[in-house]
Design an enzyme around this catalytic site. Sequence first.
Site, mmCIF file in Angstrom:
data_model
loop_
_atom_site.group_PDB
_atom_site.id
_atom_site.type_symbol
_atom_site.label_atom_id
_atom_site.label_comp_id
_atom_site.label_asym_id
_atom_site.label_seq_id
_atom_site.Cartn_x
_atom_site.Cartn_y
_atom_site.Cartn_z
ATOM 1 N N ASP A 107 0.961 -1.802 0.581
ATOM 2 C CA ASP A 107 -0.389 -0.285 -0.153
ATOM 3 C C ASP A 107 0.817 1.311 -0.020
ATOM 4 O OD1 ASP A 107 -1.937 -2.267 0.393
ATOM 5 O OD2 ASP A 107 -2.270 -1.616 2.440
ATOM 6 N N ASP A 195 -3.040 5.229 -2.526
ATOM 7 C CA ASP A 195 -2.299 3.950 -2.119
ATOM 8 C C ASP A 195 -2.083 3.384 -3.711
ATOM 9 O OD1 ASP A 195 -3.746 4.878 0.862
ATOM 10 O OD2 ASP A 195 -4.295 2.660 0.954
ATOM 11 N N HIS A 244 -7.940 -1.258 -3.705
ATOM 12 C CA HIS A 244 -6.620 -1.695 -4.139
ATOM 13 C C HIS A 244 -7.421 -2.582 -5.055
ATOM 14 C CE1 HIS A 244 -5.000 -1.037 0.103
ATOM 15 N NE2 HIS A 244 -5.127 -0.077 -0.695
ATOM 16 N N ASP A 246 -5.992 -5.582 -5.740
ATOM 17 C CA ASP A 246 -4.768 -6.955 -6.298
ATOM 18 C C ASP A 246 -5.612 -8.138 -5.480
ATOM 19 O OD1 ASP A 246 -4.656 -5.849 -3.386
ATOM 20 O OD2 ASP A 246 -2.597 -6.059 -3.621
ATOM 21 N N CYS A 350 -0.180 -8.050 -0.847
ATOM 22 C CA CYS A 350 0.057 -7.256 -0.475
ATOM 23 C C CYS A 350 1.171 -6.967 0.145
ATOM 24 C CB CYS A 350 -1.826 -7.156 0.300
ATOM 25 S SG CYS A 350 -2.822 -6.965 -0.412
HETATM 26 N N1 ARG Z 1 -10.287 -4.388 -0.720
HETATM 27 C C1 ARG Z 1 -9.801 -5.841 -1.071
HETATM 28 C C2 ARG Z 1 -11.147 -6.720 -1.259
HETATM 29 O O1 ARG Z 1 -11.093 -6.820 0.026
HETATM 30 C C3 ARG Z 1 -8.762 -6.000 -0.128
HETATM 31 C C4 ARG Z 1 -7.437 -5.559 -0.977
HETATM 32 C C5 ARG Z 1 -6.347 -5.610 -0.316
HETATM 33 N N2 ARG Z 1 -4.541 -5.076 -1.143
HETATM 34 C C6 ARG Z 1 -3.922 -4.587 -0.252
HETATM 35 N N3 ARG Z 1 -3.237 -3.863 -1.055
HETATM 36 N N4 ARG Z 1 -3.793 -4.196 1.464
HETATM 37 O O2 ARG Z 1 -10.878 -7.748 -1.827
#
Ligand code: ARG
Length: 366
Positions: A107, A195, A244, A246, A350
């Site tokens: 992040d 981020d 995010h 990913d 992550c």
């Molecule tokens: N928002 C995503 C989900 O809950 C999680 C992403 C987490 N990624 C990170 N780089 N902290 O599906």
Amino acid sequence: MAKIVNSWNDWDPLKRVIVGRCDNSMIPPEEPATSEKVPVDSEMRGMWGLRPLRTVERGNECLENLVKAVEERGVVVDRPTPLQWNQAIGTPDFRNDSMMTCMPPRDILLTVGNEIMASANSFRCRYFEYLAYWPLMKQYFDEDPEFLWTQAPRPRLTDASYKHNYYDEKITLEERLVRTANKDFVTTEVEPMWDAADLMRMGKDIFIQHGLTTNRTAMEWFQRYYPEYRIHAMNFPGDPYPIHIDATFVPLRPGLIINNPHRHPAEGQRDIFEANDWQIVDAAQPAHDEPPALCYSSVWLSMNCLVLDPSTVIVEASEVNQQEQMDQLGMNVIPVDLRDAYPFGGGLHCSTADVYREGECLDYFP
Ligand code: ARG
């Protein structure tokens, strides 16, 4: 002196990587826009303080599993230096009763070629998180004469950076999805905020998710900062909490992306991939119905994998469906037990930040 920093995408052969640490992690106090960003059913709402020590130890054990798995494959691992995250912080513009953690590194640090840039996060509790990586940045700076050590313009994060009373507590999931579809998010456009995990690097092209943590002004900033790259905005209307990219849109190798089946790209945003014969495959179902306790993320961390090279990928050990799909897609799968690190901010991708991947800046979308 050697070349230490080089990475243009998420799939070239990984040689050096940063893996986060859970030490001293906090559940941060409420600040503007936290309730908009934390899922409504999360048991963390309204609580803050040090995370229980045994969960920190268990999270660290998981990260050690990852360190061991990549070191066995010849990857050099660097670790951040955690601060006492329970300290109160202040700037001329805001005060916060604590910081959060140095998880996950993805992040905070954006690697583009020989440059690592610390991000401009919209969370006040993450304002000083970059300090945990400064000893590493200094080391790379001393050892690699080409390394560019960069800090993005620091946001002020005054109250003007957030829309207030943006969601009422009773907002339904459907109403949230309408907001996402309308590209109407809780952060404003008074300054660039982003981020690093909202960016997907693909050589000459950088795709950036527009959502709760990254705004349009950031994309405009990137286009001017990197005039030789093409910056693309991406929206995923099926995600009520777009934070995010990913766990949503994850490349495995040139030509192949796995996509969260609930979060397809907005109208027109697949075109560039299709025009260049990329395959976008729906990701397998997660093995779990719920995230672990005290976790911000969804069960879709199942697809948050770490690609070691275009035919090798680390997938979380309990995510059997995702492993099977990777196998069918022609990837060699290395399972690593990491689930108890999820509460600290995410999965395998992550929990890491790229330092060195063998390869150069290519144009995948000529
Ligand atoms: N928002 C995503 C989900 O809950 C999680 C992403 C987490 N990624 C990170 N780089 N902290 O599906």
